[in-house]
Design an enzyme around this catalytic site. Structure first.
Site, short mmCIF file in Angstrom:
data_model
loop_
_atom_site.label_atom_id
_atom_site.label_comp_id
_atom_site.label_asym_id
_atom_site.label_seq_id
_atom_site.Cartn_x
_atom_site.Cartn_y
_atom_site.Cartn_z
N TYR A 250 17.57 16.60 -9.13
CA TYR A 250 16.16 16.23 -9.15
C TYR A 250 15.76 15.87 -10.56
O TYR A 250 16.05 16.62 -11.50
CB TYR A 250 15.30 17.39 -8.63
CG TYR A 250 13.82 17.07 -8.62
CD1 TYR A 250 13.30 16.14 -7.72
CD2 TYR A 250 12.95 17.68 -9.50
CE1 TYR A 250 11.95 15.83 -7.71
CE2 TYR A 250 11.58 17.39 -9.49
CZ TYR A 250 11.09 16.46 -8.59
OH TYR A 250 9.75 16.16 -8.57
N ASP B 130 19.49 15.55 -18.36
CA ASP B 130 18.19 16.09 -17.98
C ASP B 130 18.20 17.62 -18.13
O ASP B 130 18.78 18.33 -17.32
CB ASP B 130 17.86 15.68 -16.55
CG ASP B 130 16.46 16.13 -16.11
OD1 ASP B 130 15.81 16.88 -16.87
OD2 ASP B 130 16.04 15.75 -15.00
N LYS C 266 9.15 21.92 -18.89
CA LYS C 266 9.06 23.33 -18.53
C LYS C 266 8.97 24.24 -19.77
O LYS C 266 7.91 24.28 -20.38
CB LYS C 266 10.21 23.68 -17.57
CG LYS C 266 10.07 22.83 -16.27
CD LYS C 266 10.94 23.23 -15.13
CE LYS C 266 10.53 22.50 -13.86
NZ LYS C 266 11.40 21.44 -13.39
C1 LIG Z 1 11.07 20.01 -12.90
C2 LIG Z 1 12.09 18.96 -13.19
C3 LIG Z 1 11.74 17.64 -13.48
C4 LIG Z 1 10.34 17.12 -13.34
O1 LIG Z 1 9.45 17.72 -14.21
P1 LIG Z 1 7.86 17.70 -13.85
O2 LIG Z 1 7.22 18.27 -15.06
O3 LIG Z 1 7.71 18.51 -12.60
O4 LIG Z 1 7.51 16.26 -13.62
C5 LIG Z 1 12.72 16.78 -13.90
N1 LIG Z 1 14.01 17.18 -13.99
C6 LIG Z 1 14.40 18.44 -13.70
C7 LIG Z 1 15.83 18.83 -13.85
C8 LIG Z 1 13.45 19.36 -13.27
O5 LIG Z 1 13.84 20.60 -12.93
#
Ligand SMILES: *Cc1c(COP(=O)(O)O)cnc(C)c1O
Length: 442
Positions: free
Chosen positions: A145, A240, A274
């Protein structure tokens, strides 16, 4: 409202005004059933629901609350910043300070562009990769994701996995065509896609250690293989770390796996979110100056944001990173290991075959004989696990005052505020939950 309405009434009212009653689908109880718990406050390891019930929290705002909820120093920093103005729409020295803290931990993050969400960070990373290479196609892994931008919703994890969706309505065919999806942990499949389309591929984007299809860590050498293959074909590697960054260690998963000071691989671009915002809306794209300077106003890749680098968010981020020292990570690692042991023991004594998978302090539980015997390496294997055992397990924990993520496909998050008492409450809740998982029917 608190104390006067039942949770069902609160939820019903919310659903009249807000789709599904929630501002983000992972908060709904779609896959576990029942009524989502509306919160009014949080502190340390606990959250307080609108009906006055208090829970030990294993969601931690989906990661940001590394220090625990409402850490007094973080709250004070935000209050001080707020008293000086909520948003200027002009540069601040706090942004420079936070960028320096990030670079101090992740040296290849020479330059940093701040945004407000992880979605923006990965979306911008893709744009930079396309701008840098002049190529259109991107490669992602099934079950990873990366936020909800069009290009990245194909075979995504998190809420997309929870809802059992192949992707999303509203994404154009052209956008879907430019995203190639490869099974995770499958070097041969990645090589095959590059053999067929290598000259068209701008980048491979991967979760540093996937935690949105449950925790499915990279097999040894997998991230190195992505690095090698992308380099051979002139494509970029986008790492990511929105979820793992500054959560699983001072330099994220990269610091844990690649090893500093002589890392076994270095991605081209990295995204954070986060924890980096300490609970405020803040995320970042980072990498070498040669790539980051492709962004406007220096380069031709446009990207902007009214609230980007917002002073409240940077205050929370700076304070969180400053406080997140080696002791914090060691503590979270230790509590996580203790909890993993307790979960494993409870499930084993209830006779529930399972596998606990970890990425640093992050972990999740996969149920079933196959998962127990072989582990889970791909999204298909994650979906093939006995997911039906999770809802009764989840609700038994909730009844005992422990709030787990409301989906089997999400990681469990701990914080430095999860102390012995919090752990004890979780451990005491486990036998009943394990029994509920044992008697679950497909
Ligand atoms: C939470 C998440 C996102 C998206 O971040 P948001 O602040 O919710 O848009 C992207 N990549 C990873 C791996 C995530 O866990």
């Amino acid at each position: 409202m608190p104390g006067h309405m039942s949770m069902e009434e609160v939820y019903r009212h919310a659903c009249e005004l807000i789709p599904g009653g929630v501002s983000s689908p992972v908060r709904a109880f779609g896959s576990v059933g029942g009524t989502p718990v509306f919160l009014q406050a949080a502190s340390g390891a606990h959250v307080l629901a609108v009906d006055g019930r208090r829970y030990v929290d294993l969601v931690c705002s989906w990661g940001p609350a590394l220090l625990g909820h409402a850490h007094p120093d973080v709250v004070a920093a935000v209050q001080t910043a707020a008293s000086r103005g909520l948003s200027f729409g002009a540069p601040t020295t706090a942004e420079v300070e936070l960028a320096a803290l990030i670079r101090g931990r992740v040296p290849f993050a020479e330059k940093v562009r701040f945004v407000s969400t992880g979605t923006e960070a990965t979306m911008t990373a893709i744009r930079v990769a396309r701008g840098a290479t002049g190529r259109d196609v991107i490669v992602k892994f099934a079950g990873c994701y990366h936020g909800h931008s069009d290009a990245l919703l194909a075979a995504a994890g998190s809420g997309v996995a929870t809802a059992g969706l192949p992707g999303s309505a509203g994404v154009t065919a052209a956008s879907a065509r430019d995203t190639l999806v490869v099974p995770y942990n499958d070097v041969a499949a990645l090589e095959a896609v590059f053999a067929a389309r290598g000259a068209e591929i701008a980048c491979v984007i991967t979760e540093a250690a996937p935690a949105n299809m449950g925790v499915v860590p990279p097999l040894p050498g997998f991230n190195e293989a992505i690095r090698r293959i992308t380099r051979e074909h002139g494509a970029l590697m986008v790492f990511d770390e929105v979820l793992t960054g500054f959560r699983v260690g001072p330099a994220g998963w990269w610091g844990v796996e690649a090893g500093l000071p002589n890392p076994s691989y270095v991605p081209d671009l990295v995204t954070f979110g986060k924890v980096v915002g300490g609970g405020m809306p803040l995320a970042a794209l980072a990498g070498p100056a040669s790539l980051l300077d492709l962004l406007a106003p220096v380069g031709p890749v446009y990207q902007a944001g009214t609230l980007s680098g917002n002073p409240l968010a940077t205050a929370a981020g700076i304070t969180t990173l400053t406080l997140a020292d080696a002791g914090v990570y060691a503590r979270v690692d230790r509590v996580s290991a203790q909890l993993q042991d307790a979960v494993g023991a409870a499930l084993a004594s209830a006779g529930v075959p399972h596998r606990i998978q970890t990425a640093g302090s992050l972990f999740s539980v996969f149920f079933g004989e196959d998962a127990a015997a072989r582990g889970v390496r791909t999204y298909d294997e994650a979906k093939a696990a006995e997911t039906f055992r999770y809802p009764p397990f989840f609700h038994a924990m909730l009844e005992s005052g422990v709030a787990l993520p409301p989906s089997v496909f999400e990681a469990w998050f701990l914080s430095a505020a999860h102390d012995g008492a919090a752990l004890e409450q979780i451990v005491n809740a486990l036998p009943k939950a394990a029994a509920a998982a044992a008697s679950a029917k497909a």
